[in-house]
Design an enzyme around this catalytic site. Structure first.
Site, PDB file in Angstrom:
ATOM      1  N   ARG A   1      -0.423  -4.728 -12.238  1.00  0.00           N
ATOM      2  CA  ARG A   1      -1.298  -4.745 -11.050  1.00  0.00           C
ATOM      3  C   ARG A   1      -2.605  -5.379 -11.488  1.00  0.00           C
ATOM      4  O   ARG A   1      -3.313  -4.816 -12.336  1.00  0.00           O
ATOM      5  CB  ARG A   1      -1.522  -3.323 -10.538  1.00  0.00           C
ATOM      6  CG  ARG A   1      -2.668  -3.230  -9.556  1.00  0.00           C
ATOM      7  CD  ARG A   1      -2.739  -1.909  -8.842  1.00  0.00           C
ATOM      8  NE  ARG A   1      -1.681  -1.795  -7.860  1.00  0.00           N
ATOM      9  CZ  ARG A   1      -1.643  -0.863  -6.902  1.00  0.00           C
ATOM     10  NH1 ARG A   1      -2.602   0.029  -6.796  1.00  0.00           N
ATOM     11  NH2 ARG A   1      -0.645  -0.827  -6.039  1.00  0.00           N
TER      12      ARG A   1
ATOM     13  N   HIS B   1       1.674  -8.046  -2.386  1.00  0.00           N
ATOM     14  CA  HIS B   1       2.142  -6.726  -2.809  1.00  0.00           C
ATOM     15  C   HIS B   1       3.641  -6.634  -2.483  1.00  0.00           C
ATOM     16  O   HIS B   1       4.051  -5.915  -1.567  1.00  0.00           O
ATOM     17  CB  HIS B   1       1.337  -5.656  -2.057  1.00  0.00           C
ATOM     18  CG  HIS B   1       1.401  -4.291  -2.657  1.00  0.00           C
ATOM     19  ND1 HIS B   1       2.132  -3.993  -3.800  1.00  0.00           N
ATOM     20  CD2 HIS B   1       0.841  -3.107  -2.248  1.00  0.00           C
ATOM     21  CE1 HIS B   1       1.986  -2.704  -4.078  1.00  0.00           C
ATOM     22  NE2 HIS B   1       1.224  -2.145  -3.161  1.00  0.00           N
TER      23      HIS B   1
ATOM     24  N   GLN C   1       5.692  -3.287  -2.215  1.00  0.00           N
ATOM     25  CA  GLN C   1       5.330  -2.544  -1.010  1.00  0.00           C
ATOM     26  C   GLN C   1       6.123  -3.045   0.199  1.00  0.00           C
ATOM     27  O   GLN C   1       6.730  -2.260   0.927  1.00  0.00           O
ATOM     28  CB  GLN C   1       3.819  -2.697  -0.747  1.00  0.00           C
ATOM     29  CG  GLN C   1       3.341  -1.958   0.482  1.00  0.00           C
ATOM     30  CD  GLN C   1       3.415  -0.456   0.291  1.00  0.00           C
ATOM     31  OE1 GLN C   1       2.880   0.068  -0.672  1.00  0.00           O
ATOM     32  NE2 GLN C   1       4.081   0.238   1.192  1.00  0.00           N
TER      33      GLN C   1
ATOM     34  N   ASP D   1      -3.546  -1.417   7.325  1.00  0.00           N
ATOM     35  CA  ASP D   1      -3.967  -1.192   5.933  1.00  0.00           C
ATOM     36  C   ASP D   1      -5.495  -1.138   5.923  1.00  0.00           C
ATOM     37  O   ASP D   1      -6.155  -1.501   6.909  1.00  0.00           O
ATOM     38  CB  ASP D   1      -3.420  -2.330   5.033  1.00  0.00           C
ATOM     39  CG  ASP D   1      -3.750  -2.120   3.549  1.00  0.00           C
ATOM     40  OD1 ASP D   1      -4.013  -0.969   3.150  1.00  0.00           O
ATOM     41  OD2 ASP D   1      -3.759  -3.120   2.793  1.00  0.00           O
TER      42      ASP D   1
ATOM     43  N   CYS E   1       0.569   1.457   4.122  1.00  0.00           N
ATOM     44  CA  CYS E   1       1.000   1.471   2.723  1.00  0.00           C
ATOM     45  C   CYS E   1       0.328   2.593   1.935  1.00  0.00           C
ATOM     46  O   CYS E   1       0.829   2.983   0.884  1.00  0.00           O
ATOM     47  CB  CYS E   1       0.708   0.123   2.078  1.00  0.00           C
ATOM     48  SG  CYS E   1      -1.033  -0.315   2.097  1.00  0.00           S
TER      49      CYS E   1
ATOM     50  N   ARG F   1       8.896   3.779  -2.030  1.00  0.00           N
ATOM     51  CA  ARG F   1       8.430   2.900  -3.116  1.00  0.00           C
ATOM     52  C   ARG F   1       9.272   3.136  -4.367  1.00  0.00           C
ATOM     53  O   ARG F   1       9.677   2.189  -5.047  1.00  0.00           O
ATOM     54  CB  ARG F   1       6.944   3.184  -3.430  1.00  0.00           C
ATOM     55  CG  ARG F   1       5.955   2.683  -2.407  1.00  0.00           C
ATOM     56  CD  ARG F   1       5.944   1.166  -2.329  1.00  0.00           C
ATOM     57  NE  ARG F   1       5.598   0.552  -3.600  1.00  0.00           N
ATOM     58  CZ  ARG F   1       4.366   0.446  -4.094  1.00  0.00           C
ATOM     59  NH1 ARG F   1       3.344   0.880  -3.398  1.00  0.00           N
ATOM     60  NH2 ARG F   1       4.152  -0.139  -5.259  1.00  0.00           N
TER      61      ARG F   1
HETATM   62  N1   CP Z   1       0.517   1.537  -1.662  1.00  0.00           N
HETATM   63  C1   CP Z   1       0.137   1.499  -2.949  1.00  0.00           C
HETATM   64  O1   CP Z   1       0.384   0.535  -3.671  1.00  0.00           O
HETATM   65  O2   CP Z   1      -0.529   2.604  -3.366  1.00  0.00           O
HETATM   66  P1   CP Z   1      -1.286   2.791  -4.760  1.00  0.00           P
HETATM   67  O3   CP Z   1      -2.508   1.910  -4.719  1.00  0.00           O
HETATM   68  O4   CP Z   1      -1.637   4.247  -4.782  1.00  0.00           O
HETATM   69  O5   CP Z   1      -0.371   2.391  -5.866  1.00  0.00           O
HETATM   70  N1  NVA Z   2      -4.888  -3.822   0.493  1.00  0.00           N
HETATM   71  C1  NVA Z   2      -4.998  -2.672  -0.376  1.00  0.00           C
HETATM   72  C2  NVA Z   2      -3.655  -2.135  -0.689  1.00  0.00           C
HETATM   73  C3  NVA Z   2      -3.636  -0.931  -1.575  1.00  0.00           C
HETATM   74  C4  NVA Z   2      -2.253  -0.453  -1.900  1.00  0.00           C
HETATM   75  C5  NVA Z   2      -5.751  -3.058  -1.632  1.00  0.00           C
HETATM   76  O1  NVA Z   2      -5.476  -4.134  -2.177  1.00  0.00           O
HETATM   77  O2  NVA Z   2      -6.609  -2.302  -2.074  1.00  0.00           O
END
Ligand code: CP
Ligand code: NVA
Length: 306
Positions: free
Chosen positions: A104, A131, A134, A226, A266, A294
């Protein structure tokens, strides 16, 4: 088809329609089967997180454990990468030890570079651009609830961010329509939409940008939102909240939606900003089933790649 035709999972756009279907089928099989198996017995997954995570970290770590392997969590400060060791060297070295890398990162290029230099599979666990785990989880969840995907309409309200990019790419692969309502300056990248429109010619999906949230949700089977402020955008907090305030998923909007519409997010949610308590905790919300999936989807991805 029984295998993915690739080493890595970076973006949904690069998956064929058949590969997306394979991931969904494998997820269904794993979810229906015993929780603990030996598909990845003795295998290890390095998990690199430049950003915070609850779901991604816990679902990957639990998922690999249930498959018989083990996950190792690294924040940048745990790795020499945080002190300047190159992505090239990190990827090469990790490949000598582990069987897969999940990352990530802020920059999408970081995941691309890890994949380029690693000899083991690299899985994108979110970047500023997309993502994919997701969105694969999201379409699986809709399939579970509705028994089909083709012809259903997803409405996305709010910031045209990483999550929307992957949702657009996922919906068009499975013949779902997607309406998105985002204010000017917050729309998804046009090249993502253009590329998806090409896929839509094959699958029959329709992709529409709508002026406002009400137009987007009118005929929707699923409403998705989101956060307005994604990780790394904290300095724009006040401006974003002001610019996106008319794109809130609230009770007023829900009154205009289909009675049995599915509400998805999400997570993490900023309750009272992009979604209100009454909606996220309401009868149409499936956000916790979505969150659980997930793990099931990522187990399928790890099994297929590793
Ligand atoms: N939806 C998601 O990716 O959550 P986290 O940021 O908690 O991993
Ligand atoms: N759009 C959000 C998603 C988190 C899972 C972010 O990037 O913070």
């Amino acid at each position: 088809m029984t295998k993915l035709n690739r080493k890595d999972l970076i973006s949904i756009s690069e998956l064929s329609i058949e590969e997306v279907q394979l991931i969904l089928n494998e997820t269904e099989t794993l979810k229906k089967g015993p929780r603990n198996t030996t598909h990845l017995a003795g295998k290890t997954l390095a998990m690199i997180f430049e950003k915070s995570s609850t779901r991604t970290r816990v679902s990957f770590e639990t998922g690999i454990y249930q498959l018989g392997g083990i996950g190792m969590f690294f924040s940048p400060k745990d790795l020499q990468m945080g002190r300047g060791e190159t992505i090239h060297d990190t990827a090469k070295v990790l490949s000598r030890f582990v069987n897969g890398i999940m990352a990530r990162t802020f920059s999408h290029q970081t995941v691309l570079d890890l994949a380029k230099y690693a000899t083991v599979p690299v899985i994108n666990g979110l970047t500023d651009f997309d993502h994919p785990c997701q969105a694969l989880c999201d379409i699986f969840t809709v399939y579970e609830k509705r028994g089909k995907l083709k012809g259903l309409t997803m409405a996305y309200i709010g910031d045209g961010n990483n999550v929307l990019h992957s949702l657009i790419q996922a919906c068009v692969k499975v013949g779902m329509n997607i309406n998105y309502a985002s204010p000017i300056g917050y729309k998804p990248l046009q090249w993502v939409v253009d590329e998806a429109l090409e896929v839509a010619k094959v699958t029959g999906s329709k992709i529409k940008s709508k002026e406002n949230a009400f137009d987007a949700i009118a005929d929707a089977d699923v409403i998705y939102t989101d956060v307005w402020v994604s990780m790394g955008q904290e300095e724009e907090n006040e401006k974003r909240k002001k610019d996106l305030k008319d794109f809130q998923l609230n009770g007023e909007l829900m009154k205009k939606a289909k009675k049995n519409v599915l509400v998805m997010h999400c997570l993490p949610a900023h309750r009272g900003e992009e979604i209100t308590d009454e909606v996220i905790d309401g009868p149409n919300s499936i956000v916790f089933d979505q969150a659980e999936n997930r793990m099931h989807v990522q187990k399928a991805i790890m099994k297929l790649l590793m």
